[in-house]
Design an enzyme around this catalytic site. Sequence first.
Site, PDB file in Angstrom:
ATOM      1  N   HIS A 268       0.885  -1.177   0.000  1.00 30.41           N
ATOM      2  CA  HIS A 268       0.000   0.000   0.000  1.00 30.41           C
ATOM      3  C   HIS A 268       0.922   1.225   0.000  1.00 30.41           C
ATOM      4  O   HIS A 268       1.756   1.372  -0.896  1.00 30.41           O
ATOM      5  CB  HIS A 268      -0.901  -0.110   1.244  1.00 30.41           C
ATOM      6  N   HIS A 307      -2.075  -2.167  -9.783  1.00 23.81           N
ATOM      7  CA  HIS A 307      -3.048  -1.572  -8.871  1.00 23.81           C
ATOM      8  C   HIS A 307      -4.300  -2.419  -8.867  1.00 23.81           C
ATOM      9  O   HIS A 307      -4.676  -2.957  -9.900  1.00 23.81           O
ATOM     10  CB  HIS A 307      -3.390  -0.145  -9.327  1.00 23.81           C
ATOM     11  N   ASP A 363       2.958   5.542  -6.668  1.00 26.05           N
ATOM     12  CA  ASP A 363       4.193   5.438  -5.894  1.00 26.05           C
ATOM     13  C   ASP A 363       5.442   5.320  -6.753  1.00 26.05           C
ATOM     14  O   ASP A 363       6.552   5.372  -6.227  1.00 26.05           O
ATOM     15  CB  ASP A 363       4.114   4.218  -4.959  1.00 26.05           C
TER      16      ASP A 363
END
Length: 429
Positions: A268, A307, A363
């Site tokens: 995460h 994702h 990210d």
Amino acid sequence: MSSETITITDNRTGATYELPVQYSTIRAGDLRKIKVTPDEFGMMTYDPGYDNTASCKSRITFIDGDKGILEYRGYPIEQLAEKSSFLEVAYLLIYGELPTKAQLATWEFEVMHHTFLHENMTDLFRAFRYDAHPMGMLISALAFMSTLHKEAGQVEDAAVRQKQVFRLLGKLPTVAAFAYRTRIGRPFNYPRSELGYAENFLYMLDYMQQSNYQVNPVLAKALDVLFILHADHEQNASTSVMRSIGSAHADPYSAMAGAAAALFGPRHGGANEAVIKMLTEIADAKQVPTYVERVKKGEFRLMGFGHRVYKNYDPRAKIIKKIAYDVFGVTGTNPLIDVAVALEEVALNDEYFIARKLYPNVDFYSGIIYQAMRFPPDMFTVLFTLGRAPGWLAQWLEMITDPEQKIARPRQVYLGHDTRDYVPMEMRG
Ligand code: CMC
């Protein structure tokens, strides 16, 4: 019954059931009517990771993962990133509409005047070992705050809830900055409420009594946009935790400590830190093909890729890639960007990643920017937390005020032993 129904035939019994459909959804509870014998529990769905289960109705964030669309309260993320500010977006997420000029001024004043921490919290930071991870400190600080603001447990009181929203948004940057200063062994800087949100945060991180100290406006703006991009992402793991703990009517500090703990995980919010480790390990763009082959063999995952919802380029990653170059204009380039760009190019053209619809996520580039801004990698998830806080709060408020919500309590498929008698120690194998 209207045509908005679905008919299910149970081939075990031949019985048919007509269930109402709303928003392309059936109520899981309706499945309980489906049984072979009257005394059995009835049908459930099995959905590890809640892959295909809606746990709430929400009006906050819309994502179309196939098209790569992200909207807060209907406004596209691209427009908010370009035209708005983090505190304005926080207001939008929490109250549902963009503020008027006066509303925004009051909101900014309130948040920036809830930035000081109870002095006892400085002792908390001093209790950590020199190498404590700042996320561990932040999670602990949130739990600590619940002991200071005892009225926060009155979650059914709208005025009490509102007060905690100001406190949480105002104090989190101070908590993050104190965690950082503890980590590097420098004295704390107390907040300055006349500064902007990101500006005050950067000030608390960096100020060392220099004369004419000023936060670089390009870096403050970049951080503000990064916070906007992280501000909400509908029912992700940490938000689900916030709702889940909140559904038990725990105070929002305790709920947010849980949400932050979920965010800490490398699958995460911890992924941005993991991306830097990965890019540092690859070190050279020439090593990328070998590294990708190892990913394809299943040795490890490509961090910052893939994702649960996006099966297309994450729209936040596109904006972040652009911000990277603004930041490099101030800080000088980060050599890892070349490795990242090479990695992205190889992966996007490789059948393994194409077939699985694996694209760079938020990210992938954020860590490179944070590193260029001289944040140590263990602060990256803390930055994600500051950005995500208004989303968690908006989702918590929506859950608390939703009459359909109940305490979160999933079912299980029990596959353990049937009833058996206790075996005394001397009779065990
Ligand atoms: N690298 C290589 N293969 C991958 C990756 C990856 N990053 N992600 C998924 N796969 C493969 C996976 O091995 C599986 O392959 P197969 O079908 O052959 O078994 C397939 O793709 C589907 O994977 P999954 O685990 O079922 O997908 P998921 O939706 O449960 O996982 C994810 C989503 C984000 C946990 C996963 O993509 C991942 O671990 N990515 C790396 C960590 C990361 O970057 N996380 C940040 C997410 S964005 C920010 C946030 O939400 O916090």
